[in-house]
Design a protein around this motif. Structure first.
Motif, mmCIF file in Angstrom:
data_model
loop_
_atom_site.group_PDB
_atom_site.id
_atom_site.type_symbol
_atom_site.label_atom_id
_atom_site.label_comp_id
_atom_site.label_asym_id
_atom_site.label_seq_id
_atom_site.Cartn_x
_atom_site.Cartn_y
_atom_site.Cartn_z
ATOM 1 N N LYS A 74 0.843 -1.195 0.000
ATOM 2 C CA LYS A 74 0.000 0.000 0.000
ATOM 3 C C LYS A 74 0.879 1.245 0.000
ATOM 4 C CE LYS A 74 -3.920 -2.106 2.363
ATOM 5 N NZ LYS A 74 -4.831 -2.042 3.545
ATOM 6 N N ILE A 75 0.587 2.171 -0.894
ATOM 7 C CA ILE A 75 1.356 3.409 -0.994
ATOM 8 C C ILE A 75 0.415 4.598 -1.086
ATOM 9 C CG2 ILE A 75 3.336 2.282 -2.099
ATOM 10 C CD1 ILE A 75 2.311 3.413 -4.760
ATOM 11 N N SER A 76 0.988 5.781 -0.998
ATOM 12 C CA SER A 76 0.219 7.022 -1.117
ATOM 13 C C SER A 76 0.550 7.701 -2.438
ATOM 14 C CB SER A 76 0.554 7.973 0.040
ATOM 15 O OG SER A 76 0.255 7.373 1.274
ATOM 16 N N PRO A 77 -0.385 8.443 -3.009
ATOM 17 C CA PRO A 77 -0.112 9.151 -4.261
ATOM 18 C C PRO A 77 0.857 10.301 -4.066
ATOM 19 C CG PRO A 77 -2.290 9.715 -3.433
ATOM 20 C CD PRO A 77 -1.765 8.636 -2.549
ATOM 21 N N LEU A 78 1.587 10.640 -5.133
ATOM 22 C CA LEU A 78 2.491 11.791 -5.158
ATOM 23 C C LEU A 78 3.461 11.785 -3.973
ATOM 24 C CD1 LEU A 78 -0.106 14.501 -6.247
ATOM 25 C CD2 LEU A 78 1.479 13.201 -7.693
ATOM 26 N N THR A 79 4.039 10.602 -3.736
ATOM 27 C CA THR A 79 4.954 10.415 -2.603
ATOM 28 C C THR A 79 6.236 9.748 -3.082
ATOM 29 O OG1 THR A 79 3.059 10.163 -1.130
ATOM 30 C CG2 THR A 79 5.188 9.397 -0.302
ATOM 31 N N ASP A 80 7.363 10.121 -2.499
ATOM 32 C CA ASP A 80 8.652 9.543 -2.877
ATOM 33 C C ASP A 80 8.860 8.185 -2.210
ATOM 34 O OD1 ASP A 80 9.295 11.708 -4.430
ATOM 35 O OD2 ASP A 80 10.442 12.730 -2.865
ATOM 36 N N TYR A 81 9.383 7.230 -2.998
ATOM 37 C CA TYR A 81 9.746 5.904 -2.506
ATOM 38 C C TYR A 81 11.055 5.485 -3.163
ATOM 39 C CZ TYR A 81 4.915 5.611 -0.844
ATOM 40 O OH TYR A 81 3.727 5.856 -0.215
ATOM 41 N N TRP A 82 11.640 4.406 -2.634
ATOM 42 C CA TRP A 82 12.864 3.853 -3.204
ATOM 43 C C TRP A 82 12.629 2.404 -3.610
ATOM 44 C CZ3 TRP A 82 17.204 6.644 -4.209
ATOM 45 C CH2 TRP A 82 17.295 7.912 -3.616
ATOM 46 N N CYS A 83 13.090 2.070 -4.814
ATOM 47 C CA CYS A 83 13.041 0.700 -5.335
ATOM 48 C C CYS A 83 14.489 0.201 -5.395
ATOM 49 C CB CYS A 83 12.398 0.671 -6.722
ATOM 50 S SG CYS A 83 12.372 -0.961 -7.499
ATOM 51 N N VAL A 84 14.797 -0.832 -4.606
ATOM 52 C CA VAL A 84 16.180 -1.302 -4.472
ATOM 53 C C VAL A 84 16.286 -2.750 -4.933
ATOM 54 C CG1 VAL A 84 18.059 -1.773 -2.855
ATOM 55 C CG2 VAL A 84 16.657 0.291 -2.580
#
Length: 496
Positions: free
Chosen positions: A365-375
């Protein structure tokens, strides 16, 4: 059910007629509100299956495409269809006036064909009801109660026999806000049952077992044409399929050598596809030099979850496994770990760049217009090298790697990726189906009809010239009818 209401004598005559070398096909079409409309039929093409080609438990929406003569405006006039949507239809077919039911369903739409005095009527079987309807809530807790409740919601009858598996309290799935067909698939898969509508439009549920043996044998003498399906003529073919339309294939080296296959196949249609982030342009080759290496992305304005990540990758003598980790952003570096994908074997990476697929059994689950990292986690790689493809346009702190107990960012690097999520994504066998046995696990039989075989019958196949041996079950059947010809196309899957 197999022969409709034919008597035992008529059954014998029917089988005799369908085996004759010269046969004139007969059929009957009934449409609600019109009655018998057989005289208007130009062609009929139906397809019905208890299971889809995606495998066990995955339901297939049967369909019928019927071309009708509309010379007098009987079915379409002044820009309007005379046939109401959801009108019931039924089709029988056979030989010499002995007909058996082959399709029961509902009219989906009816349209004219160009300037000709013909119309095409598209129909779906009753399972299409479940595809159109979303479950809002349910108070029942056994599979039988849930299925009967779903049937009552859409106004169809059910006849579900009590067995231990479907009368025990059931809490394995959350059935809210899912399409009914997804709920039925989940139930059937968990209690090892198969569901379908019979020719009277009544919903049925049976314990799955492929031991309904028949005396019929497909062999070199009685098969008009037998073709191998592309899916399963390949040795060690790995297929990834998603309910939201994503499809990918991988061919191992044996397959490439034997069948001269040189590329992978990738198809990502937009059906049910929720975009999260992508960077798809760039041709710079970049080795993964660190065991944790990845990129920063910003979720789209409609994002709510992640269940699939595609990365442009290739390998060079690599052995071991790769996974994807999604982190929350913590002031420009990876923070809390949100989820870990399934493992991908690096030894299966091709020598040319291709989209590699990582999926999450439990969507993140994520939020819109939010920064995340894919590693990318390559800590399990034993040897060799894994490469990603990147875009080297001018960007700041999008690339990251872990070294000496800390994260480090780089500029002007962005790994090519496609990240998506879908509320209705429903995977087959935890995402991957492995055909690691023998080739030819599924075949297609094109014959002048073997109407007494049912979709759950187990039949013997012995076709020496194509090296096909074993017992198969019929997954689906297609009927193609005109006034002059009657052909069935059966898809069989090997069971032993």
């Amino acid at each position: 059910m197999q022969y409709g209401s034919l008597t035992s004598t008529q059954k014998t005559t029917f089988e005799s007629k369908q085996k004759d070398s010269i046969r004139k096909p007969t059929f009957v079409l009934w449409i609600e509100g019109f009655g018998d409309t057989t005289d208007y039929v130009l062609s009929i093409d139906t397809e019905v299956g208890l299971e889809s080609l995606r495998g066990r438990g995955k339901l297939n929406i049967g369909r019928a495409i019927i071309e009708l003569n509309n010379e007098n405006g009987s079915f379409y006039s002044n820009g309007l269809s005379m046939v109401n949507p959801c009108s019931r239809i039924k089709i029988w077919c056979g030989f010499s006036e002995f007909n058996i039911p082959i399709f029961s369903g509902l009219v989906y739409d009816l349209k004219p064909v160009g300037t000709r005095n013909t119309v095409v009527m598209n129909c779906r079987d009753y399972m299409g009801f479940f595809f159109d309807t979303v479950v809002k809530n349910s108070s029942n807790y056994t599979p039988k109660d849930i299925l009967e409740e779903l049937c009552s919601k859409i106004g169809v009858l059910s006849d579900i026999t009590d067995i231990e598996e479907n009368t025990v309290a059931y809490n394995e799935i959350n059935i809210r806000n899912q399409k009914m067909i997804s709920v039925i698939e989940s139930i059937c898969d968990s209690i090892f049952c198969v569901s379908f509508f019979d020719e009277e439009g009544i919903f049925r549920l049976f314990e799955r077992e492929y031991s309904n043996m028949t005396d019929w044998e497909f062999n070199d003498d009685n098969i008009s044409e037998c073709t191998l399906l592309a899916d399963t003529e390949i040795i060690n073919d790995v297929i990834v399929e998603y309910r939201n339309g994503f499809y990918s294939r991988y061919f191992d080296q044996t397959s490439i050598d034997r069948y001269k296959l040189r590329t992978r196949h990738l198809n990502i249609p937009s059906l049910g596809y929720d975009f999260v982030s992508e960077k798809t342009f760039g041709n710079v080759e970049e080795p993964l030099n660190y065991i944790f290496e990845g990129f920063k992305f910003t979720s789209s304005e409609n994002s709510s979850m992640i269940d699939t990540v595609h990365i442009r990758m290739k390998g060079s003598d690599a052995h071991g496994y790769i996974s994807i980790k999604i982190y929350a952003d913590n002031d420009g570096s990876p923070g809390n770990l949100l989820g870990i994908s399934n493992l991908r074997a690096s030894g299966r990476l091709g020598k040319e760049f291709a989209w590699e697929i990582f999926s999450f059994d439990i969507p993140i689950k994520i939020s819109p217009l939010t920064d995340y990292w894919c590693v990318l986690d390559t800590s399990s790689i034993i040897d060799g090298t894994v490469y990603t493809q990147i875009n080297n346009s001018q960007i700041t702190a999008k690339h990251i790697y872990y070294n000496n107990s800390s994260w480090h960012t780089e500029n002007n690097k962005h790994i090519l990726h496609i990240i998506s999520g879908n509320n209705y994504a429903f995977r087959l066998a935890k995402d991957i189906v492995h055909f690691h046995k023998s080739p030819h696990e599924r075949i297609k039989i094109i014959a002048p009809s073997v109407p007494h075989l049912q979709l759950m019958d187990e039949v013997k196949v012995y076709i020496k010239k194509m090296e096909l041996f074993g017992r198969y079950i019929i997954e689906r059947r297609r009927h193609i009818l005109t006034n002059q010809t009657y052909t069935t196309i059966d898809t069989l899957r090997k069971v032993r």
